[in-house]
Scaffold this active site. Structure first.
Site, PDB file in Angstrom:
ATOM      1  N   TYR A  36     -38.993  -9.240  41.244  1.00  0.00           N
ATOM      2  CA  TYR A  36     -39.461 -10.617  41.390  1.00  0.00           C
ATOM      3  C   TYR A  36     -38.910 -11.138  43.054  1.00  0.00           C
ATOM      4  CZ  TYR A  36     -40.423 -11.473  36.365  1.00  0.00           C
ATOM      5  OH  TYR A  36     -40.811 -11.373  35.345  1.00  0.00           O
ATOM      6  N   LEU A 189     -47.915 -20.623  27.590  1.00  0.00           N
ATOM      7  CA  LEU A 189     -48.929 -21.479  28.077  1.00  0.00           C
ATOM      8  C   LEU A 189     -50.257 -20.804  28.795  1.00  0.00           C
ATOM      9  CD1 LEU A 189     -46.406 -24.241  29.305  1.00  0.00           C
ATOM     10  CD2 LEU A 189     -47.539 -24.021  26.780  1.00  0.00           C
ATOM     11  N   ARG A 191     -50.238 -19.091  31.326  1.00  0.00           N
ATOM     12  CA  ARG A 191     -50.008 -19.345  32.909  1.00  0.00           C
ATOM     13  C   ARG A 191     -50.231 -20.725  33.206  1.00  0.00           C
ATOM     14  NH1 ARG A 191     -51.227 -14.470  31.628  1.00  0.00           N
ATOM     15  NH2 ARG A 191     -49.809 -12.905  32.428  1.00  0.00           N
ATOM     16  N   GLY A 192     -50.042 -21.785  32.419  1.00  0.00           N
ATOM     17  CA  GLY A 192     -49.889 -23.235  32.766  1.00  0.00           C
ATOM     18  C   GLY A 192     -51.224 -23.771  32.183  1.00  0.00           C
ATOM     19  N   PHE A 193     -52.244 -23.027  31.816  1.00  0.00           N
ATOM     20  CA  PHE A 193     -53.732 -23.422  31.465  1.00  0.00           C
ATOM     21  C   PHE A 193     -53.435 -24.291  30.322  1.00  0.00           C
ATOM     22  CE2 PHE A 193     -58.391 -22.121  32.427  1.00  0.00           C
ATOM     23  CZ  PHE A 193     -58.741 -23.248  32.200  1.00  0.00           C
ATOM     24  N   SER A 195     -51.117 -26.025  29.224  1.00  0.00           N
ATOM     25  CA  SER A 195     -50.621 -27.380  29.504  1.00  0.00           C
ATOM     26  C   SER A 195     -51.469 -28.517  29.818  1.00  0.00           C
ATOM     27  CB  SER A 195     -49.504 -27.214  30.843  1.00  0.00           C
ATOM     28  OG  SER A 195     -50.188 -27.059  31.838  1.00  0.00           O
TER      29      SER A 195
END
Length: 310
Positions: A36, A189, A191-193, A195
């Site tokens: 990372y 989630l 990758r946030g979708f 949310s």
């Protein structure tokens, strides 16, 4: 991952405060990888746990080389889990994290060029030396999981699992349950979708623009599903993100999930999902509006799919 620029710019001060708040709230599972941002994330976490090592359960992935991404970021490159590589990589991680042991050490993907038995054998040596406590796998097939577990007990499988990513239910999930291996569900989630924060493709300003679920007609078909989740979350008195995380947690006592919170507000919202109680009727309603396979688009771009379920 998000704290080291994976999804757009990151705020290091906010990231540190978020990690500290997580430990304050009793959330102890901290997941990172040596790739990372080329070790930046481990250095960040090392500072956050200084003097608090006993409060943190450190999960570290390794063996995924990175290359320059299409939008100036980093993209997955070849997988490399040769035993010699692992024996060296773990000590670099220990140095960056400022600790003398890692709780859970996981090859990020199954190396197509190295028998999984050799990879696990090298990790078993590290367990024997006290350098790592537990061995994990990530994005592995049922066959690879069985081969690995025959060499040394595997503690956890890290793999994508959410309302939109349920492929593991057919073979992988029954396999790990038969072997007593826990599930670490990443991207709960999607990758946030899930949310509910995105309303049009133009809202995506980072590497997610390359992911099929966020593109073109896929985006709008998936948005219709998210709106149904929003409606049910409103009825339950929680946010869509909390409902999605609660669904993952409701899949079993052997399941934990690691939403990529990089801000305190999102961290606190996500942790509160553990308080959302879903009845059998609730779970049936969620599956009715979000059956397995309903999402449009694959979870990764085509060029990365070959590294999954290997």
């Amino acid at each position: 991952m998000g704290m080291s620029g994976a999804y757009g710019p990151s705020d290091e001060r906010e990231a540190m405060a978020t990690l500290e708040r997580a430990l304050e709230l009793g959330h102890n599972f901290i997941d990172t990888a040596d790739y990372y941002n080329v070790g930046h994330n481990e250095l960040l976490i090392g500072r956050a746990i200084q003097g608090k090592r006993d409060k943190a359960f450190l999960s570290v992935k390794t063996g995924q080389l990175v290359t320059a991404g299409p939008n100036g970021g980093m993209a997955p490159g070849p997988v490399h889990t040769h035993p010699d590589y692992l024996r060296h990589a773990v000590f670099y991680s220990l140095r960056r994290l400022g600790t003398d042991y890692i709780d859970l050490y996981t090859p990020a993907r199954v190396d197509p060029d190295i028998p999984i038995e050799e990879t696990i054998g090298a990790l078993a040596d590290l367990v024997q030396k006290g350098v790592i406590r537990y061995i994990g796998l990530s994005e592995a097939s049922a066959e690879s999981i069985r081969k690995a577990a025959a060499v040394h007990p595997v503690t956890a499988l890290q793999i994508e699992y959410s309302l939109w990513s349920r492929d593991i239910e057919a073979e992988v999930l029954p396999t790990i349950r038969a072997l007593g291996i826990g599930l670490v569900a990443y991207a709960p989630l999607s990758r946030g979708f899930l949310s509910g924060e995105f309303q049009k493709p133009e809202d995506i300003k980072d590497s997610r623009v390359n992911m099929p679920r966020f593109q073109g007609e896929n985006f709008y078909r998936n948005l219709e599903l998210v709106n149904k989740v929003k409606a049910m979350a409103g009825e339950k008195g929680c946010t869509p993100a909390q409902l999605a995380i609660a669904w993952v947690l409701a899949q079993g006592e052997d399941v934990i999930t690691i939403p990529g919170s990089k801000r305190i507000g999102h961290l606190e919202e996500n942790i509160a999902a553990a308080q959302v109680q879903l009845s059998g009727a609730d779970l049936a309603s969620i599956v009715a509006i979000m059956p397995a396979g309903v999402v449009s688009g694959t979870r990764y771009p085509e060029r990365f799919l070959g590294a999954l379920n290997r």
